[in-house]
Design a protein around this motif. Structure first.
Motif, mmCIF file in Angstrom:
data_model
loop_
_atom_site.group_PDB
_atom_site.id
_atom_site.type_symbol
_atom_site.label_atom_id
_atom_site.label_comp_id
_atom_site.label_asym_id
_atom_site.label_seq_id
_atom_site.Cartn_x
_atom_site.Cartn_y
_atom_site.Cartn_z
ATOM 1 N N UNK A 12 66.457 92.348 -5.110
ATOM 2 C CA UNK A 12 66.370 92.492 -6.560
ATOM 3 C C UNK A 12 67.743 92.803 -7.142
ATOM 4 N N UNK A 13 68.170 91.982 -8.080
ATOM 5 C CA UNK A 13 69.487 92.131 -8.680
ATOM 6 C C UNK A 13 69.655 91.080 -9.765
ATOM 7 N N UNK A 14 70.718 91.224 -10.524
ATOM 8 C CA UNK A 14 71.160 90.150 -11.389
ATOM 9 C C UNK A 14 72.099 89.274 -10.573
ATOM 10 N N UNK A 15 71.796 88.010 -10.525
ATOM 11 C CA UNK A 15 72.585 87.069 -9.745
ATOM 12 C C UNK A 15 73.524 86.294 -10.658
ATOM 13 N N UNK A 16 74.776 86.248 -10.267
ATOM 14 C CA UNK A 16 75.808 85.568 -11.041
ATOM 15 C C UNK A 16 76.422 84.449 -10.215
ATOM 16 N N UNK A 17 76.588 83.305 -10.816
ATOM 17 C CA UNK A 17 77.333 82.265 -10.138
ATOM 18 C C UNK A 17 78.793 82.339 -10.542
ATOM 19 N N UNK A 18 79.628 81.798 -9.701
ATOM 20 C CA UNK A 18 81.064 81.815 -9.909
ATOM 21 C C UNK A 18 81.632 80.479 -9.469
ATOM 22 N N UNK A 19 82.655 80.037 -10.171
ATOM 23 C CA UNK A 19 83.292 78.783 -9.792
ATOM 24 C C UNK A 19 84.778 78.833 -10.057
ATOM 25 N N UNK A 20 85.525 78.287 -9.139
ATOM 26 C CA UNK A 20 86.962 78.104 -9.270
ATOM 27 C C UNK A 20 87.164 76.700 -9.836
ATOM 28 N N UNK A 21 87.643 76.619 -11.069
ATOM 29 C CA UNK A 21 87.665 75.349 -11.781
ATOM 30 C C UNK A 21 89.051 75.038 -12.329
ATOM 31 N N UNK A 22 89.452 73.806 -12.159
ATOM 32 C CA UNK A 22 90.642 73.282 -12.817
ATOM 33 C C UNK A 22 90.178 72.484 -14.021
ATOM 34 N N UNK A 23 90.594 72.881 -15.222
ATOM 35 C CA UNK A 23 90.215 72.129 -16.401
ATOM 36 C C UNK A 23 91.221 71.013 -16.672
ATOM 37 N N UNK A 24 91.052 70.334 -17.784
ATOM 38 C CA UNK A 24 91.850 69.145 -18.050
ATOM 39 C C UNK A 24 93.250 69.442 -18.577
ATOM 40 N N UNK A 25 93.588 70.707 -18.780
ATOM 41 C CA UNK A 25 94.901 71.010 -19.386
ATOM 42 C C UNK A 25 96.127 70.711 -18.511
ATOM 43 N N UNK A 26 96.144 70.883 -17.203
ATOM 44 C CA UNK A 26 95.159 71.519 -16.325
ATOM 45 C C UNK A 26 95.529 72.970 -16.001
ATOM 46 N N UNK A 27 94.548 73.807 -15.962
ATOM 47 C CA UNK A 27 94.751 75.173 -15.515
ATOM 48 C C UNK A 27 93.592 75.572 -14.621
ATOM 49 N N UNK A 28 93.874 76.417 -13.681
ATOM 50 C CA UNK A 28 92.901 76.856 -12.706
ATOM 51 C C UNK A 28 92.446 78.275 -13.020
ATOM 52 N N UNK A 29 91.158 78.429 -13.213
ATOM 53 C CA UNK A 29 90.585 79.718 -13.550
ATOM 54 C C UNK A 29 89.258 79.924 -12.839
ATOM 55 N N UNK A 30 88.899 81.178 -12.694
ATOM 56 C CA UNK A 30 87.576 81.506 -12.209
ATOM 57 C C UNK A 30 86.635 81.746 -13.376
ATOM 58 N N UNK A 31 85.414 81.270 -13.254
ATOM 59 C CA UNK A 31 84.419 81.416 -14.312
ATOM 60 C C UNK A 31 83.158 82.055 -13.754
ATOM 61 N N UNK A 32 82.449 82.756 -14.621
ATOM 62 C CA UNK A 32 81.198 83.410 -14.267
ATOM 63 C C UNK A 32 80.051 82.899 -15.116
ATOM 64 N N UNK A 33 78.898 82.770 -14.498
ATOM 65 C CA UNK A 33 77.688 82.489 -15.238
ATOM 66 C C UNK A 33 77.217 83.727 -15.967
ATOM 67 N N UNK A 34 76.187 83.552 -16.793
ATOM 68 C CA UNK A 34 75.711 84.649 -17.626
ATOM 69 C C UNK A 34 74.854 85.657 -16.875
ATOM 70 N N UNK A 35 74.442 85.300 -15.688
ATOM 71 C CA UNK A 35 73.580 86.146 -14.883
ATOM 72 C C UNK A 35 72.114 85.806 -15.076
ATOM 73 N N UNK A 36 71.366 85.872 -13.997
ATOM 74 C CA UNK A 36 69.931 85.655 -14.064
ATOM 75 C C UNK A 36 69.241 86.702 -13.204
ATOM 76 N N UNK A 37 68.191 87.292 -13.744
ATOM 77 C CA UNK A 37 67.500 88.386 -13.072
ATOM 78 C C UNK A 37 66.558 87.862 -12.004
ATOM 79 N N UNK A 38 66.677 88.420 -10.819
ATOM 80 C CA UNK A 38 65.738 88.168 -9.733
ATOM 81 C C UNK A 38 65.082 89.493 -9.379
#
Length: 120
Positions: free
Chosen positions: A90-116
């Motif tokens: 039981x927890x809030x689950x968050x996804x994460x991704x290492x993404x290069x956008x079109x600028x290009x820049x590399x950043x980590x992003x987080x999802x909004x979280x979903x309760x399990x």
């Protein structure tokens, strides 16, 4: 402009299963590693599983043999199949991704979280 949107959380009984999804969208050039983290009340956020762009996986010891992480590189989506769920999952689950956008820049992003919630 890049965002991660999660879905699939909910209430399930011990021993049950859930499948979480997390889709990345926006002006994306490349999605590198993706992963799932979770945070239970009063605890720090912890790693659950990660997957590289080539499909190499890593799992926390607490979920090995029960959870499976996968990804669809066409849809820029990562999944977490959770089987044999326990109350301690039981927890809030968050996804994460290492993404290069079109600028290009590399950043980590987080999802909004979903309760399990795993409960009888």
């Amino acid at each position: 402009q890049v965002q991660l949107v999660e879905s699939g959380g909910g209430l399930v009984q011990p021993g049950g299963s859930l499948r979480l999804s997390c889709a990345a969208s926006g002006r994306i050039f490349r999605v590198n590693a993706m992963g799932w983290y979770r945070q239970a009340p009063g605890k720090q956020r912890e790693l659950v599983a990660t997957i590289t762009s080539d499909g190499l996986t890593n799992y926390a010891d607490s979920v090995k043999g029960r959870f499976t992480i996968s990804r669809d590189n066409v849809k820029n989506t990562v999944y977490l199949q959770m089987n044999s769920l326990k109350p301690e999952d039981t927890a809030v689950y968050y996804c994460n991704a290492d993404i290069i956008d079109v600028t290009p820049r590399r950043l980590g992003y987080w999802g909004q979280g979903t309760q399990v919630t795993v409960s009888s």
